[in-house]
Design a protein around this motif. Structure first.
Motif, PDB file in Angstrom:
ATOM      1  N   LEU A 128       0.812  -1.209   0.000  1.00  0.00           N
ATOM      2  CA  LEU A 128       0.000   0.000   0.000  1.00  0.00           C
ATOM      3  C   LEU A 128       0.850   1.266   0.000  1.00  0.00           C
ATOM      4  CD1 LEU A 128      -2.754  -1.041   2.581  1.00  0.00           C
ATOM      5  CD2 LEU A 128      -3.028  -0.813   0.104  1.00  0.00           C
ATOM      6  N   ALA A 129       2.085   1.155   0.507  1.00  0.00           N
ATOM      7  CA  ALA A 129       2.940   2.338   0.651  1.00  0.00           C
ATOM      8  C   ALA A 129       3.932   2.520  -0.484  1.00  0.00           C
ATOM      9  CB  ALA A 129       3.710   2.251   1.972  1.00  0.00           C
ATOM     10  N   ASP A 130       4.232   1.442  -1.210  1.00  0.00           N
ATOM     11  CA  ASP A 130       5.319   1.506  -2.182  1.00  0.00           C
ATOM     12  C   ASP A 130       4.915   0.806  -3.483  1.00  0.00           C
ATOM     13  OD1 ASP A 130       7.653   1.531  -3.620  1.00  0.00           O
ATOM     14  OD2 ASP A 130       8.839   0.395  -2.164  1.00  0.00           O
ATOM     15  N   PRO A 131       4.851   1.538  -4.611  1.00  0.00           N
ATOM     16  CA  PRO A 131       4.463   0.902  -5.872  1.00  0.00           C
ATOM     17  C   PRO A 131       5.458  -0.142  -6.356  1.00  0.00           C
ATOM     18  CG  PRO A 131       5.212   3.149  -6.243  1.00  0.00           C
ATOM     19  CD  PRO A 131       5.084   2.986  -4.768  1.00  0.00           C
ATOM     20  N   GLU A 132       6.657  -0.148  -5.782  1.00  0.00           N
ATOM     21  CA  GLU A 132       7.646  -1.153  -6.160  1.00  0.00           C
ATOM     22  C   GLU A 132       7.455  -2.459  -5.403  1.00  0.00           C
ATOM     23  OE1 GLU A 132       9.920  -0.806  -8.456  1.00  0.00           O
ATOM     24  OE2 GLU A 132       9.873   1.362  -8.853  1.00  0.00           O
ATOM     25  N   ALA A 133       6.650  -2.445  -4.339  1.00  0.00           N
ATOM     26  CA  ALA A 133       6.459  -3.651  -3.521  1.00  0.00           C
ATOM     27  C   ALA A 133       5.564  -4.646  -4.236  1.00  0.00           C
ATOM     28  CB  ALA A 133       5.865  -3.264  -2.170  1.00  0.00           C
ATOM     29  N   ARG A 134       5.913  -5.926  -4.098  1.00  0.00           N
ATOM     30  CA  ARG A 134       5.134  -6.983  -4.724  1.00  0.00           C
ATOM     31  C   ARG A 134       4.235  -7.661  -3.703  1.00  0.00           C
ATOM     32  NH1 ARG A 134       9.614 -10.217  -8.402  1.00  0.00           N
ATOM     33  NH2 ARG A 134       9.908  -8.584 -10.008  1.00  0.00           N
ATOM     34  N   PRO A 135       3.103  -8.190  -4.136  1.00  0.00           N
ATOM     35  CA  PRO A 135       2.289  -9.008  -3.237  1.00  0.00           C
ATOM     36  C   PRO A 135       3.082 -10.231  -2.780  1.00  0.00           C
ATOM     37  CG  PRO A 135       1.044  -8.393  -5.194  1.00  0.00           C
ATOM     38  CD  PRO A 135       2.459  -8.025  -5.454  1.00  0.00           C
ATOM     39  N   THR A 136       2.662 -10.815  -1.712  1.00  0.00           N
ATOM     40  CA  THR A 136       3.311 -12.002  -1.178  1.00  0.00           C
ATOM     41  C   THR A 136       3.374 -13.105  -2.242  1.00  0.00           C
ATOM     42  OG1 THR A 136       2.338 -11.446   0.957  1.00  0.00           O
ATOM     43  CG2 THR A 136       3.292 -13.653   0.732  1.00  0.00           C
ATOM     44  N   GLY A 137       4.492 -13.795  -2.268  1.00  0.00           N
ATOM     45  CA  GLY A 137       4.573 -14.966  -3.150  1.00  0.00           C
ATOM     46  C   GLY A 137       4.969 -14.656  -4.573  1.00  0.00           C
ATOM     47  N   GLY A 138       5.623 -13.519  -4.792  1.00  0.00           N
ATOM     48  CA  GLY A 138       6.147 -13.245  -6.122  1.00  0.00           C
ATOM     49  C   GLY A 138       5.148 -12.709  -7.109  1.00  0.00           C
ATOM     50  N   GLY A 139       4.169 -11.933  -6.639  1.00  0.00           N
ATOM     51  CA  GLY A 139       3.230 -11.296  -7.559  1.00  0.00           C
ATOM     52  C   GLY A 139       3.886 -10.141  -8.298  1.00  0.00           C
ATOM     53  N   GLU A 140       3.063  -9.335  -8.953  1.00  0.00           N
ATOM     54  CA  GLU A 140       3.536  -8.223  -9.772  1.00  0.00           C
ATOM     55  C   GLU A 140       3.316  -6.907  -9.035  1.00  0.00           C
ATOM     56  OE1 GLU A 140       2.955  -6.836 -14.442  1.00  0.00           O
ATOM     57  OE2 GLU A 140       1.284  -7.753 -13.357  1.00  0.00           O
ATOM     58  N   SER A 141       4.332  -6.081  -8.972  1.00  0.00           N
ATOM     59  CA  SER A 141       4.177  -4.778  -8.332  1.00  0.00           C
ATOM     60  C   SER A 141       3.400  -3.838  -9.244  1.00  0.00           C
ATOM     61  CB  SER A 141       5.551  -4.168  -8.022  1.00  0.00           C
ATOM     62  OG  SER A 141       6.191  -3.759  -9.220  1.00  0.00           O
ATOM     63  N   PHE A 142       2.872  -2.774  -8.653  1.00  0.00           N
ATOM     64  CA  PHE A 142       2.176  -1.774  -9.456  1.00  0.00           C
ATOM     65  C   PHE A 142       3.140  -1.070 -10.409  1.00  0.00           C
ATOM     66  CE2 PHE A 142      -1.549  -1.215  -6.320  1.00  0.00           C
ATOM     67  CZ  PHE A 142      -2.323  -2.084  -7.059  1.00  0.00           C
ATOM     68  N   ALA A 143       4.402  -0.912  -9.986  1.00  0.00           N
ATOM     69  CA  ALA A 143       5.386  -0.292 -10.871  1.00  0.00           C
ATOM     70  C   ALA A 143       5.606  -1.160 -12.105  1.00  0.00           C
ATOM     71  CB  ALA A 143       6.700  -0.081 -10.122  1.00  0.00           C
ATOM     72  N   GLU A 144       5.661  -2.467 -11.926  1.00  0.00           N
ATOM     73  CA  GLU A 144       5.818  -3.377 -13.059  1.00  0.00           C
ATOM     74  C   GLU A 144       4.580  -3.367 -13.949  1.00  0.00           C
ATOM     75  OE1 GLU A 144       8.738  -6.803 -11.163  1.00  0.00           O
ATOM     76  OE2 GLU A 144       6.635  -6.735 -10.537  1.00  0.00           O
ATOM     77  N   THR A 145       3.407  -3.318 -13.315  1.00  0.00           N
ATOM     78  CA  THR A 145       2.168  -3.231 -14.097  1.00  0.00           C
ATOM     79  C   THR A 145       2.139  -1.951 -14.918  1.00  0.00           C
ATOM     80  OG1 THR A 145       0.965  -4.469 -12.390  1.00  0.00           O
ATOM     81  CG2 THR A 145      -0.352  -3.227 -13.972  1.00  0.00           C
ATOM     82  N   ALA A 146       2.600  -0.848 -14.328  1.00  0.00           N
ATOM     83  CA  ALA A 146       2.596   0.434 -15.025  1.00  0.00           C
ATOM     84  C   ALA A 146       3.459   0.390 -16.279  1.00  0.00           C
ATOM     85  CB  ALA A 146       3.079   1.544 -14.091  1.00  0.00           C
ATOM     86  N   PRO A 206      -5.460  -2.336 -14.881  1.00  0.00           N
ATOM     87  CA  PRO A 206      -5.078  -1.705 -16.146  1.00  0.00           C
ATOM     88  C   PRO A 206      -5.869  -0.438 -16.462  1.00  0.00           C
ATOM     89  CG  PRO A 206      -5.153  -4.071 -16.426  1.00  0.00           C
ATOM     90  CD  PRO A 206      -5.706  -3.784 -15.059  1.00  0.00           C
ATOM     91  N   ILE A 207      -7.186  -0.451 -16.229  1.00  0.00           N
ATOM     92  CA  ILE A 207      -7.979   0.747 -16.517  1.00  0.00           C
ATOM     93  C   ILE A 207      -7.549   1.904 -15.627  1.00  0.00           C
ATOM     94  CG2 ILE A 207     -10.299   1.745 -16.441  1.00  0.00           C
ATOM     95  CD1 ILE A 207     -11.370  -1.003 -17.278  1.00  0.00           C
ATOM     96  N   LYS A 208      -7.335   1.632 -14.351  1.00  0.00           N
ATOM     97  CA  LYS A 208      -6.858   2.687 -13.469  1.00  0.00           C
ATOM     98  C   LYS A 208      -5.490   3.201 -13.906  1.00  0.00           C
ATOM     99  CE  LYS A 208      -9.324   1.345  -9.230  1.00  0.00           C
ATOM    100  NZ  LYS A 208      -9.154   0.940  -7.810  1.00  0.00           N
ATOM    101  N   MET A 209      -4.656   2.299 -14.418  1.00  0.00           N
ATOM    102  CA  MET A 209      -3.337   2.709 -14.904  1.00  0.00           C
ATOM    103  C   MET A 209      -3.460   3.621 -16.116  1.00  0.00           C
ATOM    104  SD  MET A 209      -0.622   1.677 -13.259  1.00  0.00           S
ATOM    105  CE  MET A 209      -0.152   0.470 -11.996  1.00  0.00           C
ATOM    106  N   PHE A 210      -4.342   3.268 -17.050  1.00  0.00           N
ATOM    107  CA  PHE A 210      -4.563   4.135 -18.204  1.00  0.00           C
ATOM    108  C   PHE A 210      -4.964   5.539 -17.750  1.00  0.00           C
ATOM    109  CE2 PHE A 210      -5.158   0.208 -20.801  1.00  0.00           C
ATOM    110  CZ  PHE A 210      -4.333   0.537 -21.860  1.00  0.00           C
ATOM    111  N   VAL A 211      -5.884   5.600 -16.802  1.00  0.00           N
ATOM    112  CA  VAL A 211      -6.375   6.893 -16.323  1.00  0.00           C
ATOM    113  C   VAL A 211      -5.287   7.630 -15.551  1.00  0.00           C
ATOM    114  CG1 VAL A 211      -8.048   7.999 -14.783  1.00  0.00           C
ATOM    115  CG2 VAL A 211      -8.776   6.139 -16.290  1.00  0.00           C
TER     116      VAL A 211
END
Length: 408
Positions: free
Chosen positions: A313-331, A358-363
């Motif tokens: 919630l605090a860092d877009p570079e942080a990944r979800p537990t278990g090797g998910g994708e960070s928001f920075a990577e999604t961006a 993805p839609i929120k990222m586009f916006v």
């Protein structure tokens, strides 16, 4: 020597699509409208419609006094810059129209000025009246025109967005550039397809449709690209059909592109079947991979992985537990998909069937908003949002989270 002001505009509901132009000739000394003209011109582009409006205005002024001086005012920077000789004319459909326009008066008796859209409402309204008449299978008639209301600040409703590109909240429009789209008796609303930039031609317009509900959606569970890949529920299929009907009614979508996940492919297939289009799959539109959080509610993640959740919630570079994708990577992934699609669909309106993130990222990227803005957007299942991308690299958010089509 008499002096006239020619104000002209044109619009295309689809770009190319049903198009029309409007023009008014004024006395330069008094500002009084002397004559006006409008015409539905069939299926063509916004820029061609604007050139047709210019040509009609010059010819109307010439009919009043062939010896007059003329000052042309339009909100199309493209036409103004090209007719002033500062920009080259490359489009084959516009070259002959520009040549004809230059031949109406000697060049030294015509000057050109770009004006904001809100100062061109008389011609804008005329163009829309012509398109509305064409949609009814009729010819535009000056006797039924209300365009003068906009010129005098009368009782007509203003175009709140100030342009022919965009979408009024709660509704969708079908104009690309030029004049704002209206239905007979409605207030003007905007967009090509949902688009339009009068200065830079028709943008690539992305109509962003979030997929319909799955069994996980009402429970607000994390459902990304690394989970069970759920299909639509019965409610989700009904939502997809409602979205399809709304989009078919507008008639501006020219292509359908979907995320590879089951729920988006099913939603896209329902809409595409209604529109008579094929579906193209774009891997870059998939949802974020939420790792070990897939299938869990926010509360369950908070209980099981509190530290990881707080970091996420605090860092877009942080990944979800278990090797998910960070928001920075999604961006980064969404930006790459965006650039690819903008290049592929320049000047067209395309439906992207995708997911919440993805839609929120586009916006967010279109607005230049900070990463934390992702947590401040509410995006409903089967909602529609619109972002337009212009030739100069800028973007404009036209609509966000519209669910009006889902109401009974």
């Amino acid at each position: 020597m008499r002096e006239f002001i020619v104000e002209a505009d044109g619009g295309s509901r689809g770009n190319p699509g049903p198009a029309g132009y409007g023009t008014v000739v004024r006395d330069a000394a008094t500002g009084e409208p002397l004559t006006e003209a409008a015409e539905y011109i069939g299926v063509t582009t916004n820029n061609v419609a604007e050139y047709r409006g210019l040509l009609a205005g010059l010819r109307a002024a010439h009919a009043l006094d062939p010896t007059a001086r003329v000052h042309v005012r339009m909100d199309s920077k493209l036409v103004i810059e090209q007719m002033s000789g500062r920009w080259k004319i490359k489009h084959p459909a516009m070259k002959p129209l520009a040549t004809q326009a230059r031949a109406v008066f000697p060049p030294d008796r015509v000057t050109y000025e770009w004006i904001p859209r809100e100062r061109n409402r008389h011609a804008d309204r005329l163009a829309n009246e012509a398109m509305d008449a064409g949609a009814r299978g009729e010819q535009w008639s000056a006797s039924g025109s209300t365009a003068a209301l906009d010129a005098s600040g009368g009782t007509s409703a203003p175009d709140a967005s100030g342009g022919a590109s965009g979408v009024a909240a709660g509704g969708l429009a079908g104009v690309t550039g030029g004049a704002s789209a209206t239905a007979p008796g409605d207030r003007p609303v905007d967009t090509p397809g949902w688009s339009s930039a009068p200065d830079l031609g028709a943008p690539a317009t992305f109509v962003l449709l979030r997929h319909g509900e799955t069994p996980l959606t009402p429970q607000k569970r994390f459902s990304g690209s690394g989970g069970t890949d759920p299909a639509l529920s019965a409610a989700g299929r009904e939502q997809a059909h409602r979205a399809a009907e709304a989009l078919a009614k507008r008639g501006t979508v020219q292509a359908v592109v979907a995320s590879p996940l089951t729920r988006t492919r099913e939603t896209a297939a329902i809409v595409a079947a209604r529109l008579g289009l094929d579906v193209t799959i774009e891997e870059g539109l998939r949802e974020t991979d939420f790792g070990a959080w897939e299938g869990l509610t926010f509360g369950e993640v908070r209980e099981r992985y509190p530290d990881d959740l707080n970091a996420w919630l605090a860092d877009p570079e942080a990944r979800p537990t278990g090797g998910g994708e960070s928001f920075a990577e999604t961006a980064v992934r969404i930006a790459a998909a965006r650039d690819k699609l903008v290049a592929a669909y320049a000047g067209r309106t395309v439906l992207l069937v995708t997911h919440v993130t993805p839609i929120k990222m586009f916006v967010r990227q279109a607005l230049g908003a900070p990463p934390e803005s992702l947590f401040r957007m509410e995006l409903s299942a089967a909602s529609l949002s619109v972002v337009a991308y212009y030739a100069d690299g800028n973007a404009s958010v036209r609509l966000f989270n519209d669910t009006s089509h889902l109401r009974p």
